[in-house]
Design a protein around this motif. Structure first.
Motif, PDB file in Angstrom:
ATOM      1  N   VAL A   1      29.097  42.966  12.191  1.00 28.00           N
ATOM      2  CA  VAL A   1      28.412  44.022  11.452  1.00 28.00           C
ATOM      3  C   VAL A   1      28.423  45.326  12.239  1.00 28.00           C
ATOM      4  CG1 VAL A   1      26.232  44.719  10.402  1.00 28.00           C
ATOM      5  CG2 VAL A   1      26.987  42.348  10.223  1.00 28.00           C
ATOM      6  N   GLU A   2      28.152  45.253  13.532  1.00 30.35           N
ATOM      7  CA  GLU A   2      28.161  46.470  14.346  1.00 30.35           C
ATOM      8  C   GLU A   2      29.549  47.116  14.362  1.00 30.35           C
ATOM      9  OE1 GLU A   2      26.601  45.751  18.216  1.00 30.35           O
ATOM     10  OE2 GLU A   2      24.820  44.689  17.484  1.00 30.35           O
ATOM     11  N   ASN A   3      30.581  46.305  14.477  1.00 35.21           N
ATOM     12  CA  ASN A   3      31.938  46.853  14.474  1.00 35.21           C
ATOM     13  C   ASN A   3      32.271  47.479  13.122  1.00 35.21           C
ATOM     14  OD1 ASN A   3      34.744  47.087  15.642  1.00 35.21           O
ATOM     15  ND2 ASN A   3      35.180  45.723  13.935  1.00 35.21           N
ATOM     16  N   PHE A   4      31.810  46.874  12.034  1.00 35.39           N
ATOM     17  CA  PHE A   4      32.044  47.416  10.699  1.00 35.39           C
ATOM     18  C   PHE A   4      31.383  48.787  10.550  1.00 35.39           C
ATOM     19  CE2 PHE A   4      31.136  46.817   5.914  1.00 35.39           C
ATOM     20  CZ  PHE A   4      32.243  47.579   5.591  1.00 35.39           C
ATOM     21  N   VAL A   5      30.156  48.926  11.012  1.00 34.20           N
ATOM     22  CA  VAL A   5      29.456  50.208  10.911  1.00 34.20           C
ATOM     23  C   VAL A   5      30.149  51.261  11.756  1.00 34.20           C
ATOM     24  CG1 VAL A   5      27.284  51.400  11.362  1.00 34.20           C
ATOM     25  CG2 VAL A   5      27.263  49.123  10.337  1.00 34.20           C
ATOM     26  N   TRP A   6      30.591  50.879  12.951  1.00 31.56           N
ATOM     27  CA  TRP A   6      31.281  51.844  13.803  1.00 31.56           C
ATOM     28  C   TRP A   6      32.599  52.302  13.177  1.00 31.56           C
ATOM     29  CZ3 TRP A   6      28.963  54.684  17.017  1.00 31.56           C
ATOM     30  CH2 TRP A   6      27.907  54.221  17.815  1.00 31.56           C
ATOM     31  N   GLN A   7      33.298  51.407  12.511  1.00 32.92           N
ATOM     32  CA  GLN A   7      34.525  51.805  11.817  1.00 32.92           C
ATOM     33  C   GLN A   7      34.223  52.774  10.676  1.00 32.92           C
ATOM     34  OE1 GLN A   7      37.592  48.888  10.847  1.00 32.92           O
ATOM     35  NE2 GLN A   7      36.528  47.372  12.104  1.00 32.92           N
ATOM     36  N   MET A   8      33.155  52.541   9.951  1.00 32.68           N
ATOM     37  CA  MET A   8      32.778  53.458   8.874  1.00 32.68           C
ATOM     38  C   MET A   8      32.450  54.837   9.437  1.00 32.68           C
ATOM     39  SD  MET A   8      30.448  50.885   6.552  1.00 32.68           S
ATOM     40  CE  MET A   8      30.122  52.096   5.283  1.00 32.68           C
ATOM     41  N   ARG A   9      31.778  54.889  10.553  1.00 34.88           N
ATOM     42  CA  ARG A   9      31.451  56.173  11.182  1.00 34.88           C
ATOM     43  C   ARG A   9      32.724  56.894  11.640  1.00 34.88           C
ATOM     44  NH1 ARG A   9      26.790  57.237   9.059  1.00 34.88           N
ATOM     45  NH2 ARG A   9      24.990  56.179   9.962  1.00 34.88           N
ATOM     46  N   LYS A  10      33.636  56.161  12.181  1.00 37.56           N
ATOM     47  CA  LYS A  10      34.827  56.776  12.758  1.00 37.56           C
ATOM     48  C   LYS A  10      35.826  57.201  11.696  1.00 37.56           C
ATOM     49  CE  LYS A  10      38.541  55.844  16.067  1.00 37.56           C
ATOM     50  NZ  LYS A  10      39.117  54.839  17.014  1.00 37.56           N
ATOM     51  N   LYS A  11      36.017  56.414  10.644  1.00 41.14           N
ATOM     52  CA  LYS A  11      37.084  56.655   9.684  1.00 41.14           C
ATOM     53  C   LYS A  11      36.645  57.383   8.425  1.00 41.14           C
ATOM     54  CE  LYS A  11      39.562  52.464  11.080  1.00 41.14           C
ATOM     55  NZ  LYS A  11      40.135  51.165  10.631  1.00 41.14           N
ATOM     56  N   ALA A  12      35.366  57.284   8.049  1.00 40.80           N
ATOM     57  CA  ALA A  12      35.002  57.794   6.730  1.00 40.80           C
ATOM     58  C   ALA A  12      33.692  58.571   6.701  1.00 40.80           C
ATOM     59  CB  ALA A  12      34.937  56.629   5.728  1.00 40.80           C
ATOM     60  N   HIS A  13      32.596  57.977   7.129  1.00 42.21           N
ATOM     61  CA  HIS A  13      31.264  58.546   6.901  1.00 42.21           C
ATOM     62  C   HIS A  13      30.543  58.735   8.242  1.00 42.21           C
ATOM     63  CE1 HIS A  13      32.294  57.313   2.864  1.00 42.21           C
ATOM     64  NE2 HIS A  13      32.291  56.046   3.218  1.00 42.21           N
ATOM     65  N   LYS A  14      30.667  59.934   8.758  1.00 47.17           N
ATOM     66  CA  LYS A  14      30.131  60.185  10.085  1.00 47.17           C
ATOM     67  C   LYS A  14      28.619  60.340  10.084  1.00 47.17           C
ATOM     68  CE  LYS A  14      30.980  63.088  14.138  1.00 47.17           C
ATOM     69  NZ  LYS A  14      31.771  64.212  14.699  1.00 47.17           N
ATOM     70  N   HIS A  15      28.078  60.985   9.039  1.00 47.14           N
ATOM     71  CA  HIS A  15      26.640  61.276   9.039  1.00 47.14           C
ATOM     72  C   HIS A  15      25.909  60.710   7.826  1.00 47.14           C
ATOM     73  CE1 HIS A  15      27.327  63.941  12.411  1.00 47.14           C
ATOM     74  NE2 HIS A  15      28.248  64.611  11.722  1.00 47.14           N
ATOM     75  N   VAL A  16      26.536  59.834   7.054  1.00 43.78           N
ATOM     76  CA  VAL A  16      25.903  59.291   5.849  1.00 43.78           C
ATOM     77  C   VAL A  16      24.881  58.237   6.255  1.00 43.78           C
ATOM     78  CG1 VAL A  16      26.319  58.053   3.695  1.00 43.78           C
ATOM     79  CG2 VAL A  16      27.968  59.756   4.494  1.00 43.78           C
ATOM     80  N   PRO A  17      23.664  58.277   5.689  1.00 40.57           N
ATOM     81  CA  PRO A  17      22.687  57.224   5.987  1.00 40.57           C
ATOM     82  C   PRO A  17      23.205  55.851   5.532  1.00 40.57           C
ATOM     83  CG  PRO A  17      21.624  59.105   4.953  1.00 40.57           C
ATOM     84  CD  PRO A  17      23.097  59.342   4.836  1.00 40.57           C
ATOM     85  N   ILE A  18      23.023  54.856   6.393  1.00 40.70           N
ATOM     86  CA  ILE A  18      23.463  53.489   6.101  1.00 40.70           C
ATOM     87  C   ILE A  18      22.245  52.572   6.179  1.00 40.70           C
ATOM     88  CG2 ILE A  18      24.921  51.569   6.846  1.00 40.70           C
ATOM     89  CD1 ILE A  18      26.910  53.563   7.917  1.00 40.70           C
ATOM     90  N   PHE A  19      22.036  51.798   5.108  1.00 41.83           N
ATOM     91  CA  PHE A  19      20.935  50.834   5.035  1.00 41.83           C
ATOM     92  C   PHE A  19      21.523  49.429   5.111  1.00 41.83           C
ATOM     93  CE2 PHE A  19      19.404  54.645   3.066  1.00 41.83           C
ATOM     94  CZ  PHE A  19      18.051  54.708   3.388  1.00 41.83           C
ATOM     95  N   ILE A  20      21.015  48.649   6.052  1.00 41.84           N
ATOM     96  CA  ILE A  20      21.437  47.261   6.200  1.00 41.84           C
ATOM     97  C   ILE A  20      20.306  46.373   5.688  1.00 41.84           C
ATOM     98  CG2 ILE A  20      22.169  45.462   7.802  1.00 41.84           C
ATOM     99  CD1 ILE A  20      23.304  47.605   9.591  1.00 41.84           C
ATOM    100  N   MET A  21      20.601  45.596   4.655  1.00 43.60           N
ATOM    101  CA  MET A  21      19.588  44.760   4.013  1.00 43.60           C
ATOM    102  C   MET A  21      19.476  43.400   4.691  1.00 43.60           C
ATOM    103  SD  MET A  21      20.187  45.281  -0.069  1.00 43.60           S
ATOM    104  CE  MET A  21      19.048  43.901  -0.336  1.00 43.60           C
ATOM    105  N   ARG A  22      18.296  42.904   4.682  1.00 44.85           N
ATOM    106  CA  ARG A  22      18.121  41.474   4.909  1.00 44.85           C
ATOM    107  C   ARG A  22      18.583  40.779   3.633  1.00 44.85           C
ATOM    108  NH1 ARG A  22      14.280  38.426   2.552  1.00 44.85           N
ATOM    109  NH2 ARG A  22      13.580  36.486   3.526  1.00 44.85           N
TER     110      ARG A  22
END
Length: 482
Positions: free
Chosen positions: A380-401
């Protein structure tokens, strides 16, 4: 002079091309001026019926050769009067590999002609319906700029389609907003073998009209009020892997009109528990976006794990950055994030499919429990880092239980690690008690949308507009209460 008539394989057919005897004489024994024994090879023979032939030789027992010394014999005279002609041999044609290849090419060409002819005859049975629609309706290209597509759509050219153009999507839950005049609206889908579920809402209607097995030409709306502008939302879902739009149809002397839709917020939801049998129009991601007057983009990674998946299972951290399922399995076709509107926020409803795979590996004792949880957190952490690097640098991300209650500690740990590393725009959503076991699916979806609204409203609307939100108490408005 005595002659001995003999035949041998080497002396067969001693006749020249002009019918003359070949000079093949061999002297046998002692030669003298008085008596010479000369062996003469003759190809001719007289059969039992008295006719001479130059065909294939018969056995010696069936041949009657004539002595050249008996000149008074009638058979000999008949034999001598016959004109000797060369044997005519018809050569057998040799079939080479080139001949076989040419025959195969001709056969394939004939098969293609037959198939095309049969296909044309079969398709002609459907031409009357298509011809009637095209004669009585006005066809509009799906590339018309007045059509607003929401989701991941690919625009292509396609030979043989109704308008020569094609708009496709590989993601369930994608939809299009269309403004038009007239009394009816239709659509021409390229789906025939793989039908798609089409949900249609006209103007401000609360309900959607559902076509569960949409294919080819579909009527979306009829008997509408004339001479006014209508707005239709056409949503595509179901189990179809791909949806193709070839054209839209409106009344004659009518056309599409600009919706005048202002720029709205976009909520992007990534799910690995997408239920294709449940209508997208009553799912919590759509209900949430509709209540906040926002658009929704759905990334349905049903059955996908997050990263490092087993064989034949697509990894979500790869699929998210591609434009189609086909591209994901063959040649990569990456989605152009810079050419599309940015989402206002992203909700990650992931982990359930990965947890099932982890449990299966634990069942076979190939992964220890502590290693399994670490594998999930790292993915999950790697997925979020890829999203930050490739597409959405400042978009709020909510991770659900996850709604089923699994991975609660793991999702909290992921958010804590990401925020500790400097990403303060990652948030955790607790989904405890969002569903009740006795409620039906539609009720649970409405509950989840209401609870989610409390978390995301301040990110999409002014704070004073979110004060009306109160905790959802599990009671839905029904037609009896109105």
């Amino acid at each position: 002079m005595a002659f001995t008539i003999t035949r041998s394989a080497g002396d067969w057919l001693p006749v020249s091309a002009h019918g003359n005897w070949s000079a093949r004489f061999r002297q046998t024994g002692e030669s003298s001026s008085a008596d010479q024994n000369i062996t003469l090879s003759l190809p001719r023979y007289v059969n039992s019926r008295g006719s001479s032939r130059s065909a294939s030789p018969l056995p010696m027992s069936e041949s009657k050769f004539v002595d050249a010394e008996d000149s008074t014999n009638e058979k000999a005279s008949r034999f001598s009067r016959r004109v000797l002609r060369p044997d005519t041999l018809i050569p057998r044609r040799k079939v080479t590999g080139t001949h076989q290849l040419m025959a195969a090419v001709v056969g394939v060409w004939l098969a293609i002609v037959v198939i095309l002819t049969c296909t044309e005859r079969v398709s002609s049975d459907f031409d009357p319906l298509r011809g009637m629609v095209q004669k009585t309706k006005e066809m509009v290209s799906p590339f018309d700029k007045r059509i607003q597509y929401v989701g991941r759509w690919s625009r292509n050219k396609a030979e043989g389609s109704a308008s020569g153009l094609l708009v496709s999507t590989y993601f369930q839950g994608a939809y299009a907003d269309i403004g038009f005049t007239g009394t009816s609206l239709g659509i021409h889908l390229g789906n025939f073998k793989d039908p798609v579920t089409v949900s249609v809402r006209i103007d401000d209607a609360r309900d959607f009209t559902v076509v569960p097995y949409g294919r080819e030409i579909i009527s979306l709306a009829q008997n509408l009020a004339p001479d006014i502008k209508h707005v239709a939302r056409v949503m595509f879902g179901g189990q179809a892997r791909r949806t193709d739009i070839e054209a839209f149809y409106v009344d004659r002397e009518s056309s599409l009109v600009d919706i005048g839709k202002p720029k709205t917020k976009i909520i992007e939801v990534v799910q690995d528990t997408y239920n294709a049998s449940h209508l997208d129009a009553i799912s919590w991601p759509y209900l949430l976006a509709d209540a906040l007057q926002a658009d929704r983009i759905l990334i349905p990674g049903a059955g996908m794990c997050i990263s490092n998946c087993p064989n034949e299972i697509m990894a979500l951290d790869k699929f998210y950055f591609l434009g189609s399922l086909t591209a994901a399995r063959t040649l990569p076709k990456y989605w152009h994030f810079d050419q599309q509107p940015r989402p206002s926020l992203i909700i990650l409803d992931i982990g359930t499919s990965t947890k099932k795979l982890i449990d299966q590996r634990l069942m076979y004792k190939t992964l220890l429990p502590q290693d399994a949880m670490k594998t999930y957190r790292d993915a999950v952490e790697n997925f979020v880092w890829q999203m930050r690097k490739k597409a959405h640098k400042h978009v709020p991300i909510f991770i659900m239980r996850p709604i089923n209650g699994a991975l609660e500690l793991e999702t909290q740990t992921v958010v804590h690690n990401l925020r500790a590393s400097g990403d303060k725009n990652v948030h955790w959503i607790d989904s405890t008690a969002w569903t009740v076991a006795g409620d039906d699916e539609n009720t649970n979806q409405a509950k989840q949308a209401a609870y989610m609204m409390e978390h995301v409203c301040p990110f999409l609307r002014p704070e004073d507009e979110c004060n009306f939100l109160v905790p959802f108490e599990g009671r839905l408005n029904s037609k009896e209460d109105e």
